[in-house]
Design a protein around this motif. Structure first.
Motif, PDB file in Angstrom:
ATOM      1  N   GLY A   1      20.949  47.416  -6.649  1.00 41.78           N
ATOM      2  CA  GLY A   1      22.218  46.703  -6.798  1.00 41.78           C
ATOM      3  C   GLY A   1      22.053  45.217  -7.061  1.00 41.78           C
ATOM      4  O   GLY A   1      21.061  44.770  -7.649  1.00 41.78           O
ATOM      5  N   THR A   2      23.033  44.442  -6.598  1.00 39.65           N
ATOM      6  CA  THR A   2      23.029  42.991  -6.817  1.00 39.65           C
ATOM      7  C   THR A   2      22.009  42.337  -5.874  1.00 39.65           C
ATOM      8  O   THR A   2      21.544  42.972  -4.925  1.00 39.65           O
ATOM      9  N   PRO A   3      21.658  41.057  -6.121  1.00 45.60           N
ATOM     10  CA  PRO A   3      20.743  40.373  -5.193  1.00 45.60           C
ATOM     11  C   PRO A   3      21.247  40.403  -3.745  1.00 45.60           C
ATOM     12  O   PRO A   3      20.446  40.569  -2.814  1.00 45.60           O
ATOM     13  N   GLU A   4      22.553  40.295  -3.548  1.00 43.74           N
ATOM     14  CA  GLU A   4      23.099  40.347  -2.174  1.00 43.74           C
ATOM     15  C   GLU A   4      22.805  41.701  -1.533  1.00 43.74           C
ATOM     16  O   GLU A   4      22.488  41.792  -0.348  1.00 43.74           O
ATOM     17  N   GLN A   5      22.942  42.760  -2.335  1.00 45.31           N
ATOM     18  CA  GLN A   5      22.722  44.100  -1.790  1.00 45.31           C
ATOM     19  C   GLN A   5      21.245  44.315  -1.456  1.00 45.31           C
ATOM     20  O   GLN A   5      20.902  44.908  -0.442  1.00 45.31           O
ATOM     21  N   LYS A   6      20.390  43.815  -2.329  1.00 47.59           N
ATOM     22  CA  LYS A   6      18.955  43.960  -2.091  1.00 47.59           C
ATOM     23  C   LYS A   6      18.542  43.192  -0.834  1.00 47.59           C
ATOM     24  O   LYS A   6      17.758  43.667  -0.017  1.00 47.59           O
ATOM     25  N   GLN A   7      19.132  42.012  -0.696  1.00 47.96           N
ATOM     26  CA  GLN A   7      18.862  41.193   0.482  1.00 47.96           C
ATOM     27  C   GLN A   7      19.342  41.901   1.756  1.00 47.96           C
ATOM     28  O   GLN A   7      18.682  41.899   2.792  1.00 47.96           O
ATOM     29  N   MET A   8      20.490  42.549   1.632  1.00 49.63           N
ATOM     30  CA  MET A   8      21.059  43.292   2.768  1.00 49.63           C
ATOM     31  C   MET A   8      20.099  44.413   3.179  1.00 49.63           C
ATOM     32  O   MET A   8      19.854  44.643   4.373  1.00 49.63           O
TER      33      MET A   8
ATOM     34  N   LEU B   1      24.299  45.832  12.086  1.00 50.67           N
ATOM     35  CA  LEU B   1      24.925  44.575  11.670  1.00 50.67           C
ATOM     36  C   LEU B   1      25.404  44.558  10.236  1.00 50.67           C
ATOM     37  O   LEU B   1      26.109  43.637   9.829  1.00 50.67           O
ATOM     38  N   SER B   2      24.986  45.542   9.455  1.00 53.00           N
ATOM     39  CA  SER B   2      25.461  45.570   8.061  1.00 53.00           C
ATOM     40  C   SER B   2      25.533  47.009   7.589  1.00 53.00           C
ATOM     41  O   SER B   2      24.991  47.913   8.234  1.00 53.00           O
ATOM     42  N   TRP B   3      26.161  47.203   6.454  1.00 57.64           N
ATOM     43  CA  TRP B   3      26.242  48.549   5.873  1.00 57.64           C
ATOM     44  C   TRP B   3      24.841  49.110   5.605  1.00 57.64           C
ATOM     45  O   TRP B   3      24.595  50.304   5.750  1.00 57.64           O
ATOM     46  N   ALA B   4      23.904  48.215   5.238  1.00 64.61           N
ATOM     47  CA  ALA B   4      22.546  48.685   4.934  1.00 64.61           C
ATOM     48  C   ALA B   4      21.920  49.390   6.137  1.00 64.61           C
ATOM     49  O   ALA B   4      21.056  50.253   5.977  1.00 64.61           O
ATOM     50  N   ASP B   5      22.371  49.051   7.325  1.00 63.94           N
ATOM     51  CA  ASP B   5      21.821  49.706   8.524  1.00 63.94           C
ATOM     52  C   ASP B   5      22.112  51.210   8.509  1.00 63.94           C
ATOM     53  O   ASP B   5      21.366  51.987   9.117  1.00 63.94           O
ATOM     54  N   MET B   6      23.187  51.615   7.827  1.00 63.45           N
ATOM     55  CA  MET B   6      23.461  53.060   7.720  1.00 63.45           C
ATOM     56  C   MET B   6      22.376  53.719   6.856  1.00 63.45           C
ATOM     57  O   MET B   6      22.014  54.872   7.072  1.00 63.45           O
ATOM     58  N   GLY B   7      21.867  52.958   5.902  1.00 64.75           N
ATOM     59  CA  GLY B   7      20.759  53.466   5.090  1.00 64.75           C
ATOM     60  C   GLY B   7      19.462  53.464   5.878  1.00 64.75           C
ATOM     61  O   GLY B   7      18.739  54.469   5.929  1.00 64.75           O
ATOM     62  N   ALA B   8      19.178  52.334   6.533  1.00 68.27           N
ATOM     63  CA  ALA B   8      17.905  52.198   7.259  1.00 68.27           C
ATOM     64  C   ALA B   8      17.812  53.197   8.414  1.00 68.27           C
ATOM     65  O   ALA B   8      16.746  53.770   8.661  1.00 68.27           O
ATOM     66  N   ILE B   9      18.913  53.433   9.091  1.00 72.21           N
ATOM     67  CA  ILE B   9      18.877  54.396  10.203  1.00 72.21           C
ATOM     68  C   ILE B   9      18.575  55.785   9.665  1.00 72.21           C
ATOM     69  O   ILE B   9      17.732  56.507  10.200  1.00 72.21           O
ATOM     70  N   GLY B  10      19.241  56.169   8.585  1.00 74.45           N
ATOM     71  CA  GLY B  10      18.984  57.488   8.008  1.00 74.45           C
ATOM     72  C   GLY B  10      17.537  57.614   7.553  1.00 74.45           C
ATOM     73  O   GLY B  10      16.840  58.587   7.870  1.00 74.45           O
ATOM     74  N   TRP B  11      17.093  56.609   6.850  1.00 81.46           N
ATOM     75  CA  TRP B  11      15.752  56.655   6.275  1.00 81.46           C
ATOM     76  C   TRP B  11      14.668  56.586   7.359  1.00 81.46           C
ATOM     77  O   TRP B  11      13.795  57.460   7.449  1.00 81.46           O
ATOM     78  N   LEU B  12      14.743  55.548   8.211  1.00 77.87           N
ATOM     79  CA  LEU B  12      13.655  55.312   9.177  1.00 77.87           C
ATOM     80  C   LEU B  12      13.846  56.075  10.484  1.00 77.87           C
ATOM     81  O   LEU B  12      12.932  56.749  10.953  1.00 77.87           O
TER      82      LEU B  12
END
Lengths: 262, 317
Positions: B176-183, B117-128
């Motif tokens: 990053g910004t608060p929005e990025q951290k929240q993401m 659902l968000s760009w952060a998911d590309m990070g979470a998928i790689g990491w987790l």
């Protein structure tokens, strides 16, 4: 390519040169984007991997071009501001590369029509008076020679495969053929760059291009469409409706979350 | 001719001595079937796994990230290729394996039925997700079936690169910004529990574990691997400054491991049975690619035959 390695051309107006380089990169970028839409959806794993490879090569070229263009511009300009933060009518890619992935025959026809031009263009740019452009062209040509082999082989397979594949391939060629003349029609910017010895001579390239295209079409047992009416406008920033949707995806993050580091 | 009992004995003894089983070696039918099931399930996970990440390729936020994500998803296609080839050494074709995937007979990792659902998911998928996969897969580099073990050696190298890449995306967001951290936090909240489920049912519920351990297909149980994952991942989340969405998570001094909360197995089985958020879309996308590509594959065969016939004709003349 590291920024330090870039040799800045001081012989011409930097802003004009930057525009020309950005224009060169736009074709690779929009076609690379179209191919990237296919990742995970190819007709076989092997073609999926090959098309992604081509997309990766094209984006590699885009980064080299845009890092150079950014250096020629002001402090705030980066490869990403150039790639993502222009308005639709500031993109200068030809209409051909923004055409959709209608089916695999369209994907191959679009690729083949572009690759044949791209290889000839890079041959020319290898003689550019601009050292960085020469270096990018030399590196890119190796990749594009492979792209051209891939797309012409598939064009022949589908053209001279089954009745269904022949029909589909012919339909794609007929549909896209009107878009290919634009590749060799020089815009004022391209003429200016040609005059300085930096840019390619597109008029000279045209005959070789059509000869190459038509000979592969013949080998693929396809009929060469009559080229009475052509479609162009991309080089002037007047695009098809497709580009707006491409950019809606492409620019999404940069527009929704402006000014952030990723 | 040797009798079955002698062959079986030789087979068991090879496993015992850690000698790998090769395609031409005799093997019990159940060993063959178990491997087809497991290797193809793994191959399917790679190619279905291309879809949730593929969903963000066109929207990657920078050229660098776009290239890295494309390359990563392409690696997964490559892993799929090695694994299908390894499965083919056991006497089944790639097309048959695809049919099993499309009909729902073969499974793939359930995690890929969750949406990105968000760009952060590309990070979470790689990491987790890749992180969890590595824990499972490192063990498989020493598994008893040779072609599978060798495929895994190569795959593991690329997976650990992917995992670092994913973590680096999370690190960038968390700085990053608060929005990025929240993401990033929102993404961790959604991917944490499905990642724990990736290790499969608890040991008590797992039907294949005992046999798989005996044949050295598996070297550790699901629960052991899950614990290992939690113990590795919690300190990484702390570095990111993100909160793992589990109020029961705490360090257990005595065990020297983390205690963690109960997994919602009801959700796990629902997703396995096809009722996850994206099961239908994922299978439909694979079916479309395969069925929509049939005319292309047929044309390639027809063209190759025509070419061969022409060469024959030339020779004859």
């Amino acid at each position: 390519m590291n920024n330090e390695q870039l040799i800045i051309n001081n012989a011409v107006d930097k802003a004009v040169l930057a525009d020309y380089i950005t224009m060169l990169s736009d074709n690779s970028m929009i076609l690379g984007h179209r191919l990237s839409e296919l990742c995970g959806h190819g007709p076989s794993l092997e073609t999926d991997i090959a098309l992604t490879n081509i997309s990766l090569d094209l984006f590699g070229q885009v980064r080299m071009y845009l890092q150079y263009a950014a250096q020629l511009k002001d402090e705030e300009t980066t490869e990403d501001t150039l790639a993502f933060l222009r308005y639709p009518n500031q993109y200068r890619n030809v209409l051909l590369v923004e055409q959709p992935n209608t089916d695999f025959a369209y994907i191959i026809a679009r690729q083949f029509f572009f690759d044949a031009y791209h290889a000839l263009l890079l041959e020319e740019l290898k003689q550019s008076t601009d050292e960085t452009i020469r270096a990018i062209a030399t590196k890119s040509l190796k990749e594009v020679s492979y792209h051209q082999r891939f797309s012409s082989e598939w064009l022949k397979r589908l053209g001279d495969g089954t009745d269904i594949s022949h029909e589909k391939m012919q339909a794609a060629v007929d549909h896209l053929y009107p878009y290919i003349s634009e590749l060799c029609e020089a815009s004022p910017l391209e003429l200016e760059m040609q005059a300085t010895g930096i840019g390619a001579n597109l008029a000279q390239l045209k005959a070789a291009y059509f000869e190459r295209v038509n000979s592969v079409l013949e080998e693929a047992t396809l009929t060469i469409p009559e080229n009475k009416w052509t479609q162009s406008g991309g080089k002037k920033g007047i695009h098809t409706e497709h580009l707006g949707y491409i950019l809606a995806d492409f620019q999404y993050m940069q527009r929704v979350y402006p000014g952030m580091e990723w | 001719m040797q009798n079955i009992a002698a062959l079986e004995q030789e087979f068991e003894s090879k496993i015992e001595r850690g000698i790998s089983i090769e395609p031409k070696d005799w093997m019990p039918e159940k060993y063959r079937k178990t491997h087809i099931r497991q290797i193809s399930q793994h191959a399917h996970s790679e190619i279905v796994g291309m879809l949730p990440e593929g969903n963000w390729i066109t929207r990657a936020p920078s050229l660098r990230r776009k290239v890295a994500l494309l390359a990563k998803v392409q690696d997964e296609a490559g892993h799929g290729l090695y694994l299908y080839s390894a499965a083919e050494t056991l006497g089944i074709s790639r097309d048959e394996l695809f049919e099993q995937l499309h009909s729902g007979k073969a499974k793939y990792s359930s995690i890929f039925n969750y949406p990105t659902l968000s760009w952060a998911d590309m990070g979470a998928i790689g990491w987790l997700v890749d992180g969890a996969a590595i824990i499972n897969q490192v063990m498989l580099t020493r598994t008893s079936y040779g072609p599978y073990a060798r495929a895994m050696v190569r795959i593991c190298k690329e997976e650990s690169f992917h995992q670092r890449q994913g973590y680096e995306i999370m690190l960038t967001l968390s700085k990053g910004t608060p929005e990025q951290k929240q993401m990033a936090q929102d993404s961790l909240n959604r991917w944490w529990w499905p990642s724990l489920m990736m290790f499969g049912p608890t040991d008590a519920e797992s039907t294949h574990t005992a046999q798989s351990m005996k044949w050295k297909i598996k070297l550790k149980t699901n629960d052991e691997l899950r614990q290992q994952f939690v113990d590795i991942t919690v300190p990484q989340a702390e570095i990111l400054g993100l909160t793992i969405p589990d109020p029961d998570l705490k360090w257990n001094e005595e065990r020297e491991q983390y205690d963690f909360g109960a997994i919602d197995w009801e959700e796990f089985w629902q997703v396995v049975k096809g009722h996850g958020p994206c099961n239908k879309e994922r299978i439909a996308a694979r079916k479309n690619a395969f069925e929509g590509g049939a005319w292309v594959r047929e044309a390639a065969i027809a063209h190759a035959e025509k070419k061969a016939a022409r060469t024959e004709l030339k020779k004859a003349v």
